[in-house]
Design a protein around this motif. Structure first.
Motif, PDB file in Angstrom:
ATOM      1  N   SER A  44      -2.059   5.804  10.637  1.00  0.00           N
ATOM      2  CA  SER A  44      -1.096   4.833  10.137  1.00  0.00           C
ATOM      3  C   SER A  44      -1.863   3.575   9.738  1.00  0.00           C
ATOM      4  O   SER A  44      -2.862   3.228  10.373  1.00  0.00           O
ATOM      5  N   PRO A  45      -1.413   2.874   8.692  1.00  0.00           N
ATOM      6  CA  PRO A  45      -2.077   1.610   8.328  1.00  0.00           C
ATOM      7  C   PRO A  45      -1.895   0.528   9.390  1.00  0.00           C
ATOM      8  O   PRO A  45      -2.594  -0.477   9.382  1.00  0.00           O
TER       9      PRO A  45
ATOM     10  N   TYR B 190       0.832  -1.207   0.000  1.00  0.00           N
ATOM     11  CA  TYR B 190       0.000   0.000   0.000  1.00  0.00           C
ATOM     12  C   TYR B 190       0.867   1.258   0.000  1.00  0.00           C
ATOM     13  O   TYR B 190       0.642   2.201  -0.767  1.00  0.00           O
TER      14      TYR B 190
ATOM     15  N   LYS C 147     -11.109   3.877   2.297  1.00  0.00           N
ATOM     16  CA  LYS C 147      -9.997   4.088   1.362  1.00  0.00           C
ATOM     17  C   LYS C 147      -9.175   2.810   1.213  1.00  0.00           C
ATOM     18  O   LYS C 147      -8.796   2.427   0.094  1.00  0.00           O
TER      19      LYS C 147
ATOM     20  N   PRO D  60      -9.213   3.756  13.616  1.00  0.00           N
ATOM     21  CA  PRO D  60      -9.216   4.503  12.359  1.00  0.00           C
ATOM     22  C   PRO D  60     -10.621   4.936  11.967  1.00  0.00           C
ATOM     23  O   PRO D  60     -11.605   4.288  12.325  1.00  0.00           O
TER      24      PRO D  60
ATOM     25  N   GLU E 228     -13.806   6.832   6.957  1.00  0.00           N
ATOM     26  CA  GLU E 228     -13.279   7.271   5.664  1.00  0.00           C
ATOM     27  C   GLU E 228     -11.961   6.572   5.331  1.00  0.00           C
ATOM     28  O   GLU E 228     -11.722   6.168   4.189  1.00  0.00           O
ATOM     29  N   TYR E 229     -11.107   6.424   6.348  1.00  0.00           N
ATOM     30  CA  TYR E 229      -9.817   5.777   6.122  1.00  0.00           C
ATOM     31  C   TYR E 229     -10.004   4.296   5.808  1.00  0.00           C
ATOM     32  O   TYR E 229      -9.361   3.760   4.893  1.00  0.00           O
TER      33      TYR E 229
ATOM     34  N   GLU F 288       1.599   4.469  -2.570  1.00  0.00           N
ATOM     35  CA  GLU F 288       1.424   5.852  -2.129  1.00  0.00           C
ATOM     36  C   GLU F 288       2.687   6.687  -2.340  1.00  0.00           C
ATOM     37  O   GLU F 288       2.628   7.835  -2.774  1.00  0.00           O
TER      38      GLU F 288
ATOM     39  N   SER G 223       3.341  10.354   4.833  1.00  0.00           N
ATOM     40  CA  SER G 223       2.023   9.902   4.391  1.00  0.00           C
ATOM     41  C   SER G 223       1.013  11.042   4.477  1.00  0.00           C
ATOM     42  O   SER G 223       1.095  11.903   5.361  1.00  0.00           O
ATOM     43  N   LYS G 224       0.069  11.040   3.554  1.00  0.00           N
ATOM     44  CA  LYS G 224      -0.986  12.050   3.553  1.00  0.00           C
ATOM     45  C   LYS G 224      -2.162  11.629   4.449  1.00  0.00           C
ATOM     46  O   LYS G 224      -3.065  12.427   4.693  1.00  0.00           O
ATOM     47  N   ASP G 225      -2.132  10.398   4.910  1.00  0.00           N
ATOM     48  CA  ASP G 225      -3.240   9.878   5.714  1.00  0.00           C
ATOM     49  C   ASP G 225      -3.147  10.363   7.161  1.00  0.00           C
ATOM     50  O   ASP G 225      -2.057  10.548   7.705  1.00  0.00           O
ATOM     51  N   GLU G 226      -4.299  10.506   7.791  1.00  0.00           N
ATOM     52  CA  GLU G 226      -4.356  10.885   9.197  1.00  0.00           C
ATOM     53  C   GLU G 226      -3.917   9.738  10.091  1.00  0.00           C
ATOM     54  O   GLU G 226      -3.305   9.937  11.144  1.00  0.00           O
TER      55      GLU G 226
END
Length: 314
Positions: free
Chosen positions: A212-213, A150, A287, A280, A283-284, A154, A207-210
């Motif tokens: 962490s995966p 992933y 995605k 999380p 929305e995340y 990104e 990362s642009k995500d709020e």
């Protein structure tokens, strides 16, 4: 005379009854005292973690006896191979494990009953082989259905055309890039910094995500039958995060100790911002589901509530 005999007999009988009663009561009290310790069972959890920076709060909670202070015995197992960790989780050897949202979605879609109870905070630099010359086409080492795949999309997809080489074991991935068999590899910290000590270039992407995966999951059985244990686990986790926020070297030192790293790597480790337990957002998760559908080439029909258990972070 008869009256005296009957009175004496009555006194003897009552004395015997009283003695038997006292003896029985004493025996009951002794038995209760003997049985009492056996009725108090210690709260236990067995969890699996990876050699990554997001393990630091769990290591700190164990070392500083935060789990023990809450009456919880946590057995922390370190896995170098995500597939081995997954097997241990599915076979019931573990109550919970550190994994990622990508694997979570895939597992639940395939019928495995697990849920995320908190996000964790990871760091995944890109390692570049020695003497690499910039080019469009590159070979990248990673794991297929995982956070590193992933993040490769990104971080690298706009700049490179990637030939993805799937290598599950983290040490094997590091060795392949060190030998120049691949151009780049996505590796978790602090393993990435170990590679930097070996002369490899380490590139850090934001990362642009709020979120962490990376996440912590527990099995459906554990959530049902060990609710108190999991609640205490998160409480101790939060206390450890508070300590690390005061001094990030606490995380660096515990990672070097638990993962048996070269002490020279200490100042090179790219630490994340550690957050207290949180799940999380919807929305995340959506995605990640969309990305999984693209990679796997199939529709994933899962609801947020099937993947997330938020009661431990309220």
């Amino acid at each position: 005379m008869k009256k005296f005999k009957w009175t004496a007999l009555f006194i003897v009988i009552m004395s015997l009854i009283w003695m038997v009663g006292c003896t029985s009561k004493g025996n009951l009290n002794e038995e209760s005292q003997l049985e009492k310790p056996n009725t108090v069972e210690k709260l236990r959890l067995k969890v699996g973690v990876m050699p990554a920076v997001d393990s630091a709060p769990i290591f700190v909670a164990a070392k500083n006896s935060y789990f023990e202070e809450l009456g919880l015995d946590v057995d922390v197992q370190i896995y170098m191979n995500a597939m081995n960790r997954q097997s241990a989780l599915q076979s019931g050897e573990l109550d919970g494990a550190m994994t990622d949202v990508i694997a979570l979605v895939n597992n639940v879609q395939n019928g495995f009953d697990i849920k995320v109870t908190t996000s964790t905070d990871g760091s995944f630099p890109i390692l570049v082989r020695k003497d690499f010359e910039e080019k469009k086409d590159i070979k990248v080492g990673l794991m297929e259905v995982s956070v590193v795949n992933y993040l490769a999309d990104e971080f690298l997809i706009e700049e490179y055309s990637m030939d993805k080489i799937f290598i599950n074991e983290i040490p094997a991935r590091l060795e392949m890039i060190n030998q120049g068999q691949i151009d780049m590899a996505v590796l978790p910290e602090p393993v990435a910094s170990q590679g930097e000590l070996m002369g490899l270039e380490k590139r850090i992407y934001n990362s642009k995500d709020e979120f962490s995966p990376e996440i912590m999951v527990f099995t459906g059985d554990a959530i049902k039958n060990k609710e108190k244990e999991i609640e205490l686990f998160h409480k101790a986790y939060n206390k450890a995060v508070e300590e690390i926020r005061k001094d990030e070297n606490i995380a660096r030192d515990i990672l070097i100790q638990e993962l048996k790293l070269n002490p020279e790597v200490k100042d090179k480790i790219a630490l994340p911002e550690y957050n207290k337990a949180r799940v999380p957002s919807k929305e995340y998760i959506e995605k990640i589901i969309s990305w999984n559908e693209k990679v796997l080439g199939k529709k994933i029909d899962l609801k947020y509530e099937e993947l997330v258990e938020g009661k431990f972070v309220k």
